[in-house]
Design an enzyme around this catalytic site. Structure first.
Site, PDB file in Angstrom:
ATOM      1  N   GLY A 170       1.166   7.194   2.099  1.00 32.42           N
ATOM      2  CA  GLY A 170       2.558   7.616   2.185  1.00 32.42           C
ATOM      3  C   GLY A 170       3.324   6.707   3.127  1.00 32.42           C
ATOM      4  O   GLY A 170       2.738   5.908   3.849  1.00 32.42           O
ATOM      5  N   THR A 178       1.257  -4.463   3.719  1.00 36.66           N
ATOM      6  CA  THR A 178       0.970  -3.065   3.429  1.00 36.66           C
ATOM      7  C   THR A 178       0.557  -2.321   4.687  1.00 36.66           C
ATOM      8  O   THR A 178       0.079  -2.933   5.625  1.00 36.66           O
ATOM      9  CB  THR A 178      -0.142  -2.947   2.379  1.00 36.66           C
ATOM     10  OG1 THR A 178      -0.265  -1.591   1.995  1.00 36.66           O
ATOM     11  CG2 THR A 178      -1.464  -3.397   2.922  1.00 36.66           C
TER      12      THR A 178
END
Length: 385
Positions: A170, A178
């Site tokens: 999330g 990332t």
């Protein structure tokens, strides 16, 4: 069990940040080795990002320490002091310079590290570090992840391997790389080549995933190369690195908070790859597309809407666009009721592929995401309570 590449070891422990699962990981090399990193472009970053960005700029690192369930963001000077103290303590335990230690943190924003637990945890670390399980390290960096994320690939024509771990489910719309990912290899790759290759691969993989369109304050992706397996062919190394990072990307998308369906969107026929990625992200980030996927509703009008939102791309002409679900073209071809029913069955699978060809040139990009479920709302509604 997936072993870390030669030349690396991991210490994994619970130091009391989480109630009952591991929350503290230190991945080490026997010496400072070539390293590279890519970090969030958020304007609200924590000291883990600023410190690691500074330390890895030298092109090498000895270790990376990761704390999960506490992002150490928005804690002012106290947070910065705590992060520097943690890095210094780990460096002292390993017998290296603090500039050789990178740091990543993930979890709740605005809560200081519980430094009594952190200090005790570092003091309890057995040196030399000897753990070799990639799964243990991946488990130690999880927050709301439901499974540890590990990927590996051999480097063709050599004895070298690439092994990666990642966390993230999330607050994921990377604007660099990332969430948190650490990729290790025993290939001998010079620092400048490692940096260039990693950035190319990240742009095609870890920067092509989105769960909820929210860019984290703590995104960190690090690669380190021990060199223990000797030199390798550059193209073969990049292929293995790409395989590992793409695998991790798909695992992240499939494990999105509350997710039930992996969503893969490919845009082709674009002016260039950058335009293709921009349009693909518009599709994968659309709440209406994501809920249609969740409901197994082949509502291609929502895909057309998402493409149309890219209003600055004035060379997109709806009369040249083609849209497909799976292998079935749904626009401009007309799909009858029977065809739509067949597509609905297809969309009940565990992955859905959406394609759009813009009919402009040969730019292409694939991105990954997931459906939007009531589970995502529930997890995030209750996240800190």
């Amino acid at each position: 069990m997936t072993s870390l590449p030669a030349g690396f070891a991991a210490h994994v422990a619970n130091i009391g940040i989480k109630d009952d699962t591991d929350d503290f990981v230190v991945i080490t090399a026997a010496r400072a080795v070539p390293a590279a990193g890519v970090f969030t472009r958020s304007r609200f970053v924590g000291p883990s990002v600023t410190i690691s960005r500074d330390h890895v700029s030298a092109g090498s690192a000895r270790a990376v320490v990761i704390i999960s369930k506490n992002a150490n963001v928005a804690n002012g000077e106290t947070g910065t002091q705590h992060a520097h103290e943690l890095v210094g303590m780990v460096a002292d335990r390993l017998g290296c310079d603090s500039a050789d230690v990178l740091i990543a943190s993930t979890g709740v924003i605005g809560r200081p590290y519980p430094m009594d637990h952190v200090r005790a945890g570092v003091e309890a670390m057995v040196v030399p570090v000897s753990g070799t399980s990639a799964e243990d390290a991946a488990t130690g960096i999880m927050t709301t992840d439901t499974v540890p994320k590990v990927a590996s690939a051999p480097v063709a024509g050599s004895d070298a391997t690439v092994v990666g771990i990642a966390k993230g489910v999330g607050m994921i719309e990377p604007d660099m790389a990332t969430m948190i990912a650490v990729v290790l290899t025993d290939a001998d790759v010079p620092a400048d080549e490692l940096d260039r290759t990693f950035r190319r691969v990240v742009d095609r993989t870890l920067n092509c995933v989105s769960i909820d369109s929210d860019t984290s304050t703590s995104d960190t992706a690090i690669v380190m190369a021990s060199g223990d397996a000797g030199t390798v062919d550059g193209d073969s190394f990049e292929a293995a690195l790409l395989e590992v990072c793409q695998n991790l990307t798909k695992q992240i998308a499939r494990d999105g908070e509350g997710a039930q369906t992996l969503l893969e969107v490919t845009v082709s026929g674009a002016r260039d790859d950058a335009q293709a990625k921009r349009v693909a992200k518009a599709i994968v980030n659309s709440p209406l597309v994501k809920t249609a996927v969740h409901g197994a509703d082949p509502n291609w009008g929502r895909v057309a809407m998402a493409i149309g939102k890219c209003s600055d791309d004035t060379d997109i002409d709806q009369n040249r666009v083609r849209i497909r679900f799976g292998d079935t073209e749904v626009y401009p071809s007309q799909v009858d009721a029977g065809g739509l029913a067949t597509l609905s069955i297809y969309m009940r699978g565990d992955s859905v592929v959406i394609g759009a060809d813009l009919g402009i040139a040969d730019g292409r990009s694939t991105v990954w995401g997931c459906d939007l479920t009531d589970g995502y709302v529930r997890i995030n509604a209750d996240y800190t309570t």
